[in-house]
Scaffold this motif. Structure first.
Motif, PDB file in Angstrom:
ATOM      1  N   TRP A  38       0.823  -1.196   0.000  1.00 15.52           N
ATOM      2  CA  TRP A  38       0.000   0.000   0.000  1.00 15.52           C
ATOM      3  C   TRP A  38       0.867   1.260   0.000  1.00 15.52           C
ATOM      4  O   TRP A  38       0.528   2.265  -0.622  1.00 15.52           O
ATOM      5  CB  TRP A  38      -0.904  -0.016   1.239  1.00 15.52           C
ATOM      6  CG  TRP A  38      -1.647   1.255   1.455  1.00 15.52           C
ATOM      7  CD1 TRP A  38      -2.799   1.638   0.831  1.00 15.52           C
ATOM      8  CD2 TRP A  38      -1.289   2.322   2.334  1.00 15.52           C
ATOM      9  NE1 TRP A  38      -3.177   2.877   1.289  1.00 15.52           N
ATOM     10  CE2 TRP A  38      -2.271   3.317   2.211  1.00 15.52           C
ATOM     11  CE3 TRP A  38      -0.236   2.519   3.227  1.00 15.52           C
ATOM     12  CZ2 TRP A  38      -2.221   4.488   2.936  1.00 15.52           C
ATOM     13  CZ3 TRP A  38      -0.193   3.687   3.942  1.00 15.52           C
ATOM     14  CH2 TRP A  38      -1.175   4.658   3.793  1.00 15.52           C
ATOM     15  N   LEU A  39       2.009   1.203   0.666  1.00 14.81           N
ATOM     16  CA  LEU A  39       2.870   2.362   0.815  1.00 14.81           C
ATOM     17  C   LEU A  39       3.817   2.560  -0.366  1.00 14.81           C
ATOM     18  O   LEU A  39       4.232   3.684  -0.638  1.00 14.81           O
ATOM     19  CB  LEU A  39       3.676   2.210   2.111  1.00 14.81           C
ATOM     20  CG  LEU A  39       4.517   3.375   2.575  1.00 14.81           C
ATOM     21  CD1 LEU A  39       3.638   4.580   2.852  1.00 14.81           C
ATOM     22  CD2 LEU A  39       5.288   2.998   3.818  1.00 14.81           C
ATOM     23  N   PRO A  41       3.636   2.759  -3.735  1.00 13.46           N
ATOM     24  CA  PRO A  41       3.408   3.799  -4.754  1.00 13.46           C
ATOM     25  C   PRO A  41       3.529   5.222  -4.222  1.00 13.46           C
ATOM     26  O   PRO A  41       3.700   6.169  -4.989  1.00 13.46           O
ATOM     27  CB  PRO A  41       1.972   3.548  -5.210  1.00 13.46           C
ATOM     28  CG  PRO A  41       1.620   2.183  -4.756  1.00 13.46           C
ATOM     29  CD  PRO A  41       2.483   1.905  -3.576  1.00 13.46           C
ATOM     30  N   ARG A  42       3.456   5.386  -2.926  1.00 10.46           N
ATOM     31  CA  ARG A  42       3.515   6.713  -2.341  1.00 10.46           C
ATOM     32  C   ARG A  42       4.936   7.172  -1.986  1.00 10.46           C
ATOM     33  O   ARG A  42       5.128   8.305  -1.571  1.00 10.46           O
ATOM     34  CB  ARG A  42       2.642   6.755  -1.087  1.00 10.46           C
ATOM     35  CG  ARG A  42       1.173   6.607  -1.420  1.00 10.46           C
ATOM     36  CD  ARG A  42       0.357   6.250  -0.209  1.00 10.46           C
ATOM     37  NE  ARG A  42      -1.060   6.161  -0.500  1.00 10.46           N
ATOM     38  CZ  ARG A  42      -1.650   5.143  -1.070  1.00 10.46           C
ATOM     39  NH1 ARG A  42      -0.952   4.093  -1.460  1.00 10.46           N
ATOM     40  NH2 ARG A  42      -2.952   5.137  -1.290  1.00 10.46           N
ATOM     41  N   LEU A  43       5.909   6.285  -2.123  1.00  8.69           N
ATOM     42  CA  LEU A  43       7.291   6.624  -1.795  1.00  8.69           C
ATOM     43  C   LEU A  43       8.022   7.144  -3.041  1.00  8.69           C
ATOM     44  O   LEU A  43       7.944   6.537  -4.102  1.00  8.69           O
ATOM     45  CB  LEU A  43       8.024   5.401  -1.253  1.00  8.69           C
ATOM     46  CG  LEU A  43       7.563   4.894   0.096  1.00  8.69           C
ATOM     47  CD1 LEU A  43       8.313   3.630   0.459  1.00  8.69           C
ATOM     48  CD2 LEU A  43       7.769   5.939   1.172  1.00  8.69           C
ATOM     49  N   PRO A  44       8.754   8.224  -2.914  1.00  4.72           N
ATOM     50  CA  PRO A  44       9.494   8.779  -4.072  1.00  4.72           C
ATOM     51  C   PRO A  44      10.849   8.093  -4.236  1.00  4.72           C
ATOM     52  O   PRO A  44      11.892   8.703  -4.015  1.00  4.72           O
ATOM     53  CB  PRO A  44       9.627  10.244  -3.701  1.00  4.72           C
ATOM     54  CG  PRO A  44       9.695  10.235  -2.208  1.00  4.72           C
ATOM     55  CD  PRO A  44       8.784   9.109  -1.775  1.00  4.72           C
TER      56      PRO A  44
END
Length: 46
Positions: A38-39, A41-44
């Motif tokens: 879940w996390l 795709p949100r990490l750069p």
């Protein structure tokens, strides 16, 4: 926190150790299969 969990586990020391290892494995599996996908795709990272 760990002392609280250890005191709340039933049984003798070997049985407590087994339960504690199973609990740690369950938490690791939940993180690996639920939280991290879940996390991701949100990490750069790229």
């Amino acid at each position: 926190m760990y002392r609280y969990v250890w005191r709340r586990l039933p049984g003798s020391t070997p049985f407590r150790l087994l339960i504690a290892l199973l609990l740690a494995a369950a938490v690791a599996a939940a993180l690996w299969y639920v939280v991290f996908p879940w996390l991701a795709p949100r990490l750069p990272l790229e």
